[in-house]
Each structure stands twice: as C-alpha cells, then as structure tokens.
Write a protein that holds these residues in place. Structure first.
Motif, mmCIF file in Angstrom:
data_model
loop_
_atom_site.group_PDB
_atom_site.id
_atom_site.type_symbol
_atom_site.label_atom_id
_atom_site.label_comp_id
_atom_site.label_asym_id
_atom_site.label_seq_id
_atom_site.Cartn_x
_atom_site.Cartn_y
_atom_site.Cartn_z
ATOM 1 N N ILE A 155 50.789 -33.168 -55.849
ATOM 2 C CA ILE A 155 50.310 -32.921 -57.214
ATOM 3 C C ILE A 155 51.412 -32.328 -58.070
ATOM 4 C CG2 ILE A 155 48.641 -31.611 -58.585
ATOM 5 C CD1 ILE A 155 46.726 -31.776 -56.217
ATOM 6 N N GLY A 156 52.240 -31.458 -57.462
ATOM 7 C CA GLY A 156 53.360 -30.879 -58.210
ATOM 8 C C GLY A 156 54.340 -31.940 -58.671
ATOM 9 N N LEU A 157 54.644 -32.928 -57.825
ATOM 10 C CA LEU A 157 55.567 -34.005 -58.213
ATOM 11 C C LEU A 157 54.971 -34.859 -59.326
ATOM 12 C CD1 LEU A 157 56.839 -35.103 -54.680
ATOM 13 C CD2 LEU A 157 58.136 -33.896 -56.453
ATOM 14 N N GLY B 144 50.809 -30.143 -48.386
ATOM 15 C CA GLY B 144 51.127 -31.509 -48.777
ATOM 16 C C GLY B 144 50.503 -31.876 -50.108
ATOM 17 N N ALA B 145 49.234 -31.454 -50.327
ATOM 18 C CA ALA B 145 48.573 -31.728 -51.604
ATOM 19 C C ALA B 145 49.288 -31.025 -52.749
ATOM 20 C CB ALA B 145 47.118 -31.284 -51.531
ATOM 21 N N ILE B 146 49.699 -29.782 -52.523
ATOM 22 C CA ILE B 146 50.434 -29.043 -53.572
ATOM 23 C C ILE B 146 51.722 -29.767 -53.923
ATOM 24 C CG2 ILE B 146 51.667 -26.890 -54.044
ATOM 25 C CD1 ILE B 146 49.553 -25.461 -52.335
ATOM 26 N N LEU C 94 50.678 -28.998 -65.458
ATOM 27 C CA LEU C 94 49.571 -28.436 -64.687
ATOM 28 C C LEU C 94 49.947 -28.388 -63.202
ATOM 29 C CD1 LEU C 94 46.849 -27.389 -65.606
ATOM 30 C CD2 LEU C 94 45.812 -29.482 -64.787
ATOM 31 N N TRP C 95 50.941 -27.540 -62.912
ATOM 32 C CA TRP C 95 51.336 -27.361 -61.509
ATOM 33 C C TRP C 95 50.190 -26.712 -60.752
ATOM 34 C CZ3 TRP C 95 52.467 -23.958 -57.531
ATOM 35 C CH2 TRP C 95 53.288 -24.459 -56.512
ATOM 36 N N PRO C 96 49.876 -27.115 -59.509
ATOM 37 C CA PRO C 96 48.641 -26.707 -58.824
ATOM 38 C C PRO C 96 48.636 -25.251 -58.351
ATOM 39 C CG PRO C 96 49.985 -28.037 -57.356
ATOM 40 C CD PRO C 96 50.658 -28.087 -58.697
ATOM 41 N N VAL C 97 48.659 -24.321 -59.299
ATOM 42 C CA VAL C 97 48.608 -22.900 -58.924
ATOM 43 C C VAL C 97 47.261 -22.542 -58.299
ATOM 44 C CG1 VAL C 97 50.330 -22.117 -60.579
ATOM 45 C CG2 VAL C 97 47.959 -22.390 -61.304
ATOM 46 N N GLY C 98 46.188 -23.244 -58.635
ATOM 47 C CA GLY C 98 44.893 -22.962 -58.036
ATOM 48 C C GLY C 98 44.899 -23.209 -56.539
ATOM 49 N N LEU C 99 45.538 -24.311 -56.113
ATOM 50 C CA LEU C 99 45.659 -24.567 -54.676
ATOM 51 C C LEU C 99 46.531 -23.521 -54.002
ATOM 52 C CD1 LEU C 99 46.015 -28.465 -54.540
ATOM 53 C CD2 LEU C 99 44.044 -27.081 -53.883
ATOM 54 N N THR D 22 52.386 -22.458 -70.548
ATOM 55 C CA THR D 22 52.337 -22.111 -69.124
ATOM 56 C C THR D 22 51.095 -21.281 -68.802
ATOM 57 O OG1 THR D 22 54.749 -22.144 -68.992
ATOM 58 C CG2 THR D 22 53.567 -20.981 -67.241
ATOM 59 N N GLY D 23 50.803 -20.271 -69.635
ATOM 60 C CA GLY D 23 49.647 -19.417 -69.388
ATOM 61 C C GLY D 23 48.337 -20.179 -69.434
ATOM 62 N N VAL D 24 48.164 -21.069 -70.438
ATOM 63 C CA VAL D 24 46.922 -21.831 -70.554
ATOM 64 C C VAL D 24 46.773 -22.787 -69.370
ATOM 65 C CG1 VAL D 24 45.691 -23.547 -71.929
ATOM 66 C CG2 VAL D 24 46.795 -21.607 -73.047
ATOM 67 N N ALA D 25 47.870 -23.439 -68.983
ATOM 68 C CA ALA D 25 47.814 -24.363 -67.857
ATOM 69 C C ALA D 25 47.415 -23.645 -66.570
ATOM 70 C CB ALA D 25 49.172 -25.058 -67.677
ATOM 71 N N HIS D 26 48.024 -22.480 -66.333
ATOM 72 C CA HIS D 26 47.688 -21.722 -65.128
ATOM 73 C C HIS D 26 46.235 -21.257 -65.150
ATOM 74 C CE1 HIS D 26 51.826 -20.652 -63.303
ATOM 75 N NE2 HIS D 26 51.913 -21.788 -63.990
ATOM 76 N N LEU D 27 45.757 -20.789 -66.295
ATOM 77 C CA LEU D 27 44.384 -20.315 -66.396
ATOM 78 C C LEU D 27 43.388 -21.443 -66.098
ATOM 79 C CD1 LEU D 27 42.338 -18.111 -67.060
ATOM 80 C CD2 LEU D 27 42.567 -18.708 -69.477
ATOM 81 N N ALA D 28 43.630 -22.619 -66.676
ATOM 82 C CA ALA D 28 42.738 -23.753 -66.450
ATOM 83 C C ALA D 28 42.697 -24.139 -64.978
ATOM 84 C CB ALA D 28 43.182 -24.943 -67.306
ATOM 85 N N CYS D 29 43.866 -24.197 -64.354
ATOM 86 C CA CYS D 29 43.930 -24.604 -62.950
ATOM 87 C C CYS D 29 43.246 -23.581 -62.037
ATOM 88 C CB CYS D 29 45.386 -24.803 -62.540
ATOM 89 S SG CYS D 29 45.587 -25.585 -60.924
ATOM 90 N N GLN D 30 43.481 -22.291 -62.291
ATOM 91 C CA GLN D 30 42.855 -21.255 -61.462
ATOM 92 C C GLN D 30 41.338 -21.293 -61.582
ATOM 93 O OE1 GLN D 30 44.510 -19.604 -59.359
ATOM 94 N NE2 GLN D 30 46.541 -19.035 -60.090
#
Length: 729
Positions: free
Chosen positions: A23-25, A18-20, A38-43, A152-160
């Motif tokens: 946050i994704g929306l 639900g959180a994913i 910043l799609w929640p790839v870390g979650l 996309t790469g920077v956003a994913h790296l930050a979130c992870q």
C-alpha cells in the motif's frame, strides 16, 4: 478490567508488513513536491497493537525502514523520505500509546469514553506527524511547510480513524438486520459508492453515501459496519488518486494546488467515520441497556413467581391490578384473568376496612386506610390485614404497600406484598395436639423464616427508625402526654420499652458486624486511659449483678494506662465481656475484672465461675450467631454476636482476644493490647482527666478460690506481666 490482545502469530505480522509495503508503494507516487500521500499509518498502529511488549521496539524499527524505503522508492528525495517516515512512525506510536495505554491494557472500543480516547489519540498522532512533516519541509526546502503539515496530518488522521478500530475489541453485538437486509445494504454500498465517485459534476452527491453508512451502523454488527466504512473509504481514495470523482475533478478555489484532491477525499473519509462511529457505539450501548433491562425484569419476575409463600400484587396509580404473582394466585385462589384491571378492594370485607380505619384513626374509607399503609411505615410494614379468598374464607396476611414512582417523581403504581400468617398461628396452636401437626407447622415456619432471612440483610438498617419511633411514643405515653395511665398499663409499656431496647441492641450488633465483615468499620483513635474505659464499661454491665447476688470485682492499676484507640469500641468490648460473664454465672457466683500492664502490653482479664464452655466448642466461640450448647440447654438468652464483634474490635486495635474454659469450670477471657500501635504511644499527660479518683469499683479483696489461672484458666504470659491480686488471678 484490563484486556490484552494475544500476541499475533509471526505469519500474520509478515502479512501485515507486506500489506504496509504494498500500500505504501501504491500511495506514494512521484516527486511532485506534494505531500499528503495516504501512507498506511493505520496498519502500522495495528502492528503495534498486536506485537508483544518485547517485540514492539523492533516492530517500530521495521516500520520506519519500510516507510523510508517505500517513500524513497515512490519518488521522494531520500532526506524527505527520512523525515516523513519518522513522522509516520512516531505518529503511529503516539496513537497506539494513547489508545491502548502504556502496557497495551486498553484495547476496547465499546463506549463513548473509549471512542473519545481513540479520537484524541488519533488527532495527537496526526498533529505530531504534521509537525515533523513541516520541519522536514523547512529543513529540506521541499514544498510549503504549512501545506505539507496540513496534508500529512489530515491523511494520517483519516487512515488512523478507518483502520485502527479493526485491531481493537468492539462491542459483542449481533447483527439486527436480516440476511436480505444485509445483502441490500452491501449491494447499495458496492453499487452506489463507485457511481457517486465516478461523477465529478456535483461533488455534494458523494455525501449521499453517508445515510447508507448510518443505516449499517444501526442495523449490522459493529465489525461489519466498520468494513462498510472501510470499503467506502478505499473506493473513494483510490478513485481520487486515479483522477476520478468530484474531489479529483473539482476546481481549486482555496489555492491548495495539487494538495486539494487527496485532502478533500480524506476529509470526506473523516466525516464518514465521525458520523458512523459514535452512532455505532450508542446503538450498541442502547442494545446492551435494553438487554440488561429485559434480563432484570425477567429475573424480578422469576423471583416473584418463585416466591409461592408470598403474595405480590402490582397496581397502577388508581389501584387497578396489573400484576398478580403465582404466590398471590395460590394464597387467594383467584386466577390472573379474574383480577387483572380490577381494584384491590375486592380482597377485603367492608367490616375489615372499618375495623382498620378505627384502629388507625382515619376515615372509614378504603382509600384512606390504604394510604396509611403507604405513608406510615411503622403501620404499613407487616401490619395484619384480613383478605377474602375466592372460596369466601378470610385469611390474615402481614401486609406492606410500597409506592412506585416514575422518573418525574409522580406515583405510577403500588406494590403490595403479603405473607399469609393464618397457617402459622394455627400451626403453633396445633403443636400441643399431635407430632404430625408439629412437623407440618415446623416445615411451614421454616419456609417463612427462610424468606425473612433472605430479606434480613436488606431491611435490618430500616428497622432502627420505626423502633426508635415506637420507644419515643411509649415515653410520651409514660410521661402522660396522652392521658394518665394506671400501673398495669405502665407495666405493659415498660415491657414494650425493654423489648424495643433489646431489638435496638440486636440491630446495632447486626449493623456493626456487617461493617466488620465489609471491612468498613473505622476507628476514631484518640489518647485514652484504659482504666477509665474499663471502669465505664464495667459500670454499664454490672447493674444486673446487684439483683442476682453475684460477687463482682473490679481491679485497676494505680497509675494511668495510656492507649491510642477508639473509646466507644473499646467500651463495647468491656461491656460485652462483663455482661457475658454476669449472664452465664449462676446466682451466688463470682466475676472478676482485672486490668494490668507491662512495658509491652496491657491485659484485661474477665473471669467467672459460670457454666463454662465445652472444649470442643471453643473454636466456634467467635463465629457469628454461635451459642454454646450449655447456653441453649439452660435457655440463657443471647444473640451470639457480642464475642465476634469484640474480637474484631480488639484485632483492629492490633491486639488479640484469648479464651480458656471448660464445661462447668467457668471461663476467662483475656484482651491483650500492645502498649503502642504503629510505633506510637500516647503520653500519660496527654490523657483526658478521669471523672473520679477511685481505684476500685465493687468489693475487692484477696484472691478467691476457684478463679485461679491454674483452674482451667489462661496460663500466665511467659514474658511476665504485672501481678493482679483480684479474683481473676
């Protein structure tokens, strides 16, 4: 050690999904042709860390579906949403796989190595997501492939980097900060972060938050520090997405267009994590190291303080006392305050130092005598030295001195250990006088022996060098290197040599047994003729029989007996068995050594007409240090190690060592070795040439009465073996 997270409760997974979704929306807003949301790839990676192995594939499908729906709902074209969702899902799987391992066994984040693995995993996942995003841009014509991949790469790296550590096992370190300091830290974070991001005039001001994060990393518990980083990241990215802060209002001087705000905010988040995480881990490691060092010091002090029968005195490089154990206080009578900072010279009478200097051949000086104790282990290890107690009494202590050095190899002090042996001497003399005095002496000796037993395992290998040196110097004396000696002196030196050799043999047995117990005894296999092995071992052990009038026989087969084994170890078995047979057989008795071979096995029998072994003690015979009651009653010397070593060597060669005996009826040992090991048997022509061609050593003849297998000996092998006409039967 592998560590696994327990599988998460389904309700927890539903909350995460639900959180994913939520946050994704929020993160994906409108189709403006700009990627890097910043799609929640870390979650998503956290979900993969928590689910079981069987549910992981299903979780990936659900995450992919959520990613497609949220991106499409947020305004991305459906084909673009499919591509970006695939990159996000695959990137999360890569981060999980490289961080947690193929089976999810690596879930710790407590060391620099753990962080490096996690960082490389996050970079790999971000690169994969960037490549998939670039491919999606190229195929669909949506945006610039290079900028889409970068954002996309920077956003994913930050979130992870910000989110995944919450799902890993962190250092178990309590907060070092007080409640007031913790409140001040969080107050600064909560108040300063929005103010810095609210101002867009001076972008560099936002980096003032990093000292606050560093403060938290050094003072609070690891998970609390991560929450602090997470809070700063959440405030920064949210305000940037809403159009506030230096990253949203700054001018685009790099031609990044709409990518610039989120890209710079995400780079700021990455910088915060890289500044805090390594420091957080290093602080934890230093705290653990300091805790271990304190515990080690405490344990050492407790050991020294509990050793009341041993005096332990520590000094600095100048010999001034810095440590005075309770054992030293008890043995010497001084209190701690009376000796701290003083020289150890106070414990020794000048006459004693003079006597020691003369005995050691050094100048009549306290420092010179003590230096010999330090530099020459054969003198310093347990050398008797008289101590002056507080009450004026002189006590003799067995004393050793060890030099302590610092990290640069410079002398930082000395540790003096001494054992008061005065009471032991007096107790031994009083054994004849009274039973009560005997009891006290035995108790005292038991305490001292227990201490020495505790030290045996750590010092036995150190004894070989000094004893070998003693033997060498004795040989020099015997050879006249230090002047001619009379017969009485030569006889005394002969006794020193004999006892030194006995000690070396005992040490060698102890070290061999230790290697057997540690499973570090390795064999040097080579083709051998077992006849030569038996002949050599027999010759070594049989010398004593000639002086005691024993009838000792050796019988060997007429043809070679090839075997693949370790010559030295096998000879040691023969020496041990023959030596035992001779040692435990009274004068006039008989000993038979017989080697025979069949197609399946080779058998070495060593029989004697000695004192035998009680039947109820046979099970304990191969136990280390075990000696039979008959051997003790007749005061036959021995260490109780030879049979345990022999059995281990035989078993390492794939064989077994059997025994048959009864009290007063003699003993027969049988070594049974397979003709081949692991399917390999050396050919006779591969054997080394024997030193001689004699088949028998010693008197041989027809079987002797009293040494037949039926007389309490091993029964014949039911498979049958070559007949042996030696006295061993």
């Amino acid at each position: 050690m592998s560590q696994h997270h327990p599988s998460a409760h389904p309700a927890h997974l539903l909350v995460l999904f639900g959180a994913i979704t939520a946050i994704g929306l929020f993160a994906v807003r409108g189709d403006n042709g700009v990627a890097g949301d910043l799609w929640p790839v870390g979650l998503a990676t956290g979900v993969l860390c928590l689910v079981s192995a069987r549910a992981r594939l299903g979780a990936l499908v659900v995450l992919f579906a959520i990613a497609v729906l949220t991106m499409w709902w947020g305004g991305r074209p459906l084909d673009v949403a499919w591509g970006l969702a695939a990159g996000a899902t695959l990137g999360s799987w890569v981060v999980w796989r490289l961080t947690c391992g193929p089976l999810g066994q690596w879930t710790r984040l407590v060391s620099d190595r753990d962080f490096l693995r996690f960082l490389l995993a996050s970079i790999s996942g971000a690169l994969l997501a960037g490549v998939v995003a670039a491919a999606t841009s190229t195929v669909t014509g949506w945006g610039s492939p290079a900028l889409v991949a970068l954002a996309t790469g920077v956003a994913h790296l930050a979130c992870q980097l910000v989110v995944v550590p919450f799902f890993l096992r962190l250092q178990d370190r309590p907060s070092l900060a007080s409640a007031v300091e913790t409140a001040a830290l969080w107050g600064t974070t909560v108040l300063v972060t929005p103010l810095l991001f609210a101002s867009g005039e001076v972008p560099a001001l936002v980096f003032l938050i990093i000292p606050t994060l560093v403060w938290g990393a050094m003072r609070v518990a690891p998970r609390q520090a991560l929450w602090q980083v997470g809070a700063v990241s959440a405030v920064g990215i949210t305000m940037t997405m809403l159009g506030y802060g230096p990253f949203a209002s700054g001018r685009d001087q790099l031609g990044l267009g709409g990518y610039a705000p989120n890209l710079f905010a995400e780079l700021f988040i990455i910088a915060c994590v890289l500044a805090v995480a390594p420091l957080l881990l290093n602080v934890g490691q230093q705290v653990d190291s300091a805790r271990d060092a304190v515990a080690e010091d405490d344990n050492l002090n407790q050991i020294m303080e509990s050793a009341l029968a041993v005096a332990v005195i520590g000094t600095d490089a100048q010999g001034r006392i810095t440590f005075f154990s309770p054992g030293a206080q008890r043995l010497l009578g001084y209190g701690l305050e009376e000796v701290l900072g003083k020289s150890t010279r106070m414990f020794h009478d000048p006459a004693e130092i003079t006597a020691q200097a003369e005995a050691l051949g050094v100048a009549d000086d306290f420092g010179a005598v003590m230096q010999v104790f330090v530099d020459i282990p054969r003198f310093g290890a347990g050398r008797d030295l008289k101590y002056l107690c507080k009450d004026g009494e002189q006590r003799t202590h067995a004393t050793s001195i060890v030099r302590r050095t610092d990290g640069h190899g410079r002398t930082s002090g000395y540790v003096i250990t001494s054992d008061d042996v005065t009471d032991r001497v007096r107790a031994q003399e009083s054994l004849i006088e009274a039973l009560d005095a005997e009891r006290r002496a035995v108790d005292r000796l038991r305490q001292i022996d227990q201490i020495k037993d505790d030290l045996l395992s750590t010092v036995s290998h150190e004894l070989r060098t000094p004893i070998t040196s003693i033997v060498g110097y004795v040989e020099l004396f015997e050879d006249g290197a230090y002047g001619q000696l009379n017969d009485r002196q030569l006889a005394a030196l002969g006794r020193v040599t004999a006892n030194s050799e006995r000690l070396l043999t005992l040490i060698d047995k102890l070290l061999t047994l230790s290697r057997v117990q540690d499973e570090t005894l390795s064999l040097v296999d080579e083709p051998v003729d077992l006849r030569e092995v038996v002949r050599t071992g027999y010759d070594v052990a049989a010398d004593e029989s000639r002086t005691r009038g024993l009838d000792v026989h050796l019988e060997l087969p007429p043809v070679p007996v090839p075997f693949l084994g370790d010559v030295d170890m096998l000879e040691r078995v023969v020496v041990n068995l023959v030596d035992n047979a001779i040692k435990f057989t009274p004068s006039g008795g008989r000993v038979a050594v017989c080697l025979s071979a069949t197609a399946a096995e080779t058998v070495l029998e060593v029989s004697d007409t000695g004192i035998g072994i009680p039947a109820d003690e046979l099970e304990l015979l191969f136990t280390r240090f075990f000696r039979s009651s008959l051997a003790k009653e007749q005061q036959i010397p021995g260490s109780g190690l030879g049979l345990s070593i022999s059995r281990a060597v035989v078993e390492l060669h794939g064989g077994r060592l059997d025994v048959a005996s009864s009290a007063g009826a003699g003993t027969t040992f049988a070594v049974r070795l397979p003709r081949s090991r692991d399917g390999h048997a050396p050919a006779a022509d591969a054997l080394p040439q024997p030193n001689g061609s004699a088949r028998r050593v010693g008197p041989v003849g027809p079987p002797r009465r009293g040494l037949r297998p039926s007389a309490g000996r091993l029964e014949a092998d039911p498979r049958g073996r070559a007949s042996c006409d030696s006295p061993a039967g």
